[in-house]
Scaffold this motif. Structure first.
Motif, PDB file in Angstrom:
ATOM      1  N   LYS A  95       0.821  -1.288   0.081  1.00 16.91           N
ATOM      2  CA  LYS A  95       0.093   0.013  -0.143  1.00 16.91           C
ATOM      3  C   LYS A  95       0.733   1.074   0.017  1.00 16.91           C
ATOM      4  O   LYS A  95       0.833   2.053  -0.761  1.00 16.91           O
ATOM      5  CB  LYS A  95      -1.006  -0.148   1.325  1.00 16.91           C
ATOM      6  CG  LYS A  95      -1.905   0.945   1.239  1.00 16.91           C
ATOM      7  CD  LYS A  95      -2.345   1.028   2.769  1.00 16.91           C
ATOM      8  CE  LYS A  95      -3.417   2.394   2.904  1.00 16.91           C
ATOM      9  NZ  LYS A  95      -4.088   2.398   4.073  1.00 16.91           N
ATOM     10  N   ALA A  98       2.509   1.814  -3.318  1.00 13.22           N
ATOM     11  CA  ALA A  98       1.548   2.139  -4.203  1.00 13.22           C
ATOM     12  C   ALA A  98       1.368   3.541  -4.352  1.00 13.22           C
ATOM     13  O   ALA A  98       1.184   4.564  -5.120  1.00 13.22           O
ATOM     14  CB  ALA A  98       0.237   1.425  -4.201  1.00 13.22           C
ATOM     15  N   GLU A  99       1.085   3.999  -2.990  1.00 10.98           N
ATOM     16  CA  GLU A  99       1.069   5.572  -2.522  1.00 10.98           C
ATOM     17  C   GLU A  99       2.223   6.301  -3.157  1.00 10.98           C
ATOM     18  O   GLU A  99       1.967   7.333  -3.481  1.00 10.98           O
ATOM     19  CB  GLU A  99       0.662   5.685  -1.099  1.00 10.98           C
ATOM     20  CG  GLU A  99      -0.669   5.410  -0.582  1.00 10.98           C
ATOM     21  CD  GLU A  99      -0.824   5.400   0.704  1.00 10.98           C
ATOM     22  OE1 GLU A  99       0.073   5.873   1.771  1.00 10.98           O
ATOM     23  OE2 GLU A  99      -1.747   5.068   1.229  1.00 10.98           O
ATOM     24  N   ARG A 101       4.323   5.619  -5.307  1.00 11.55           N
ATOM     25  CA  ARG A 101       4.196   5.526  -6.686  1.00 11.55           C
ATOM     26  C   ARG A 101       3.095   6.673  -7.467  1.00 11.55           C
ATOM     27  O   ARG A 101       3.743   7.435  -8.176  1.00 11.55           O
ATOM     28  CB  ARG A 101       3.775   4.077  -7.400  1.00 11.55           C
ATOM     29  CG  ARG A 101       4.947   3.028  -7.475  1.00 11.55           C
ATOM     30  CD  ARG A 101       4.717   1.905  -8.043  1.00 11.55           C
ATOM     31  NE  ARG A 101       5.705   1.135  -7.860  1.00 11.55           N
ATOM     32  CZ  ARG A 101       5.557  -0.251  -7.904  1.00 11.55           C
ATOM     33  NH1 ARG A 101       4.510  -0.830  -8.140  1.00 11.55           N
ATOM     34  NH2 ARG A 101       6.837  -0.893  -7.954  1.00 11.55           N
ATOM     35  N   MET A 102       2.002   6.662  -6.706  1.00 10.81           N
ATOM     36  CA  MET A 102       1.059   7.842  -7.075  1.00 10.81           C
ATOM     37  C   MET A 102       1.434   9.063  -6.819  1.00 10.81           C
ATOM     38  O   MET A 102       1.424  10.017  -7.581  1.00 10.81           O
ATOM     39  CB  MET A 102      -0.337   7.691  -6.399  1.00 10.81           C
ATOM     40  CG  MET A 102      -0.960   6.164  -6.754  1.00 10.81           C
ATOM     41  SD  MET A 102      -2.752   5.988  -6.191  1.00 10.81           S
ATOM     42  CE  MET A 102      -2.943   6.805  -4.736  1.00 10.81           C
ATOM     43  N   GLN A 103       2.144   9.346  -5.501  1.00  6.38           N
ATOM     44  CA  GLN A 103       2.706  10.710  -5.264  1.00  6.38           C
ATOM     45  C   GLN A 103       3.969  11.169  -6.087  1.00  6.38           C
ATOM     46  O   GLN A 103       4.056  12.264  -6.717  1.00  6.38           O
ATOM     47  CB  GLN A 103       3.289  10.727  -3.931  1.00  6.38           C
ATOM     48  CG  GLN A 103       2.178  10.461  -2.778  1.00  6.38           C
ATOM     49  CD  GLN A 103       2.964  10.522  -1.293  1.00  6.38           C
ATOM     50  OE1 GLN A 103       3.842  10.166  -1.229  1.00  6.38           O
ATOM     51  NE2 GLN A 103       1.859  10.662  -0.423  1.00  6.38           N
ATOM     52  N   HIS A 105       4.171  10.057  -9.440  1.00  6.65           N
ATOM     53  CA  HIS A 105       3.485  10.242 -10.601  1.00  6.65           C
ATOM     54  C   HIS A 105       2.976  11.602 -10.515  1.00  6.65           C
ATOM     55  O   HIS A 105       2.903  12.548 -11.462  1.00  6.65           O
ATOM     56  CB  HIS A 105       2.471   9.339 -10.833  1.00  6.65           C
ATOM     57  CG  HIS A 105       1.696   9.578 -12.235  1.00  6.65           C
ATOM     58  ND1 HIS A 105       2.396   9.489 -13.420  1.00  6.65           N
ATOM     59  CD2 HIS A 105       0.482   9.766 -12.562  1.00  6.65           C
ATOM     60  CE1 HIS A 105       1.600   9.706 -14.432  1.00  6.65           C
ATOM     61  NE2 HIS A 105       0.235   9.786 -13.900  1.00  6.65           N
ATOM     62  N   ALA A 106       2.300  12.082  -9.454  1.00  4.65           N
ATOM     63  CA  ALA A 106       1.737  13.312  -9.298  1.00  4.65           C
ATOM     64  C   ALA A 106       2.752  14.323  -9.298  1.00  4.65           C
ATOM     65  O   ALA A 106       2.341  15.507 -10.028  1.00  4.65           O
ATOM     66  CB  ALA A 106       0.868  13.446  -7.912  1.00  4.65           C
TER      67      ALA A 106
END
Length: 192
Positions: A95, A98-99, A101-103, A105-106
């Motif tokens: 988790k 994934a967070e 990676r999302m950060q 990407h953002a």
């Protein structure tokens, strides 16, 4: 104490049995004959040994076996808890990954957006500076042209006055004469 109690029946059985067996064996005829005395003492020794083992050895053996079972069960339970904890940690790690990676990407998207804005602003500023330079150059050209025209007019006035004075024979230097020639030249500019 327990060992001495266990050894006592064995010793009694060991002493009584061989002596009885030798006496009866000598009196009897063969190895396959049944001797009730020997059988009686064997049963008595067996029962005594069984009672002593039941009273002293079996509880200790059963306690050790139960303790071992409890220890094994505790180890199995601990292993199960560890497995569950490791699964929970793995899920949490996934988790968090994934967070992250999302950060990331953002952040990349935000950085691209900011870079595009900065590039657009820089381009706009460059275009604006170019326009300002162009306008300044145009103004300078117009000013230079106006100055050149004014100088040409002034020289034309001077030449006209000089030519007129030669024609008239006297030098025209008054301000009214200059004004007259300038008006004439201005009227020529208006027609063109």
């Amino acid at each position: 104490m327990k060992k001495s109690l266990l050894i006592l029946p064995l010793a009694l059985a060991g002493m009584a049995t061989p002596a009885l067996a030798q006496e009866e064996h000598a009196a009897a005829g063969g190895p396959l004959t049944v001797e009730f005395g020997l059988m009686f003492w064997t049963v008595v020794v067996f029962l005594l040994l069984l009672l002593i083992l039941k009273k002293f050895a079996y509880p200790a053996l059963l306690g050790a076996v139960e303790a071992r079972e409890r220890a094994l069960q505790e180890q199995l339970d601990a292993a199960e808890r560890n497995r569950a904890e490791s699964e929970a940690l793995l899920a949490e790690h996934k988790k968090l990954l994934a967070e992250a990676r999302m950060q990331a990407h953002a952040l990349l998207v935000e950085a691209r957006t900011i870079a595009e804005k900065e590039r657009a602003l820089a381009l706009e500023k460059t275009v604006q500076e170019q326009q300002e330079l162009l306008e300044r150059a145009r103004r300078e050209i117009v000013d230079e042209r106006d100055r050149a025209i004014a100088e040409l007019r002034q020289e034309a006035v001077e030449l006209s006055l000089a030519a007129a004075s030669k024609l008239i024979g006297e030098r025209l230097t008054s301000e009214t004469d200059r004004k007259l020639v300038q008006e004439y030249l201005t009227s020529l500019d208006v027609r063109h």
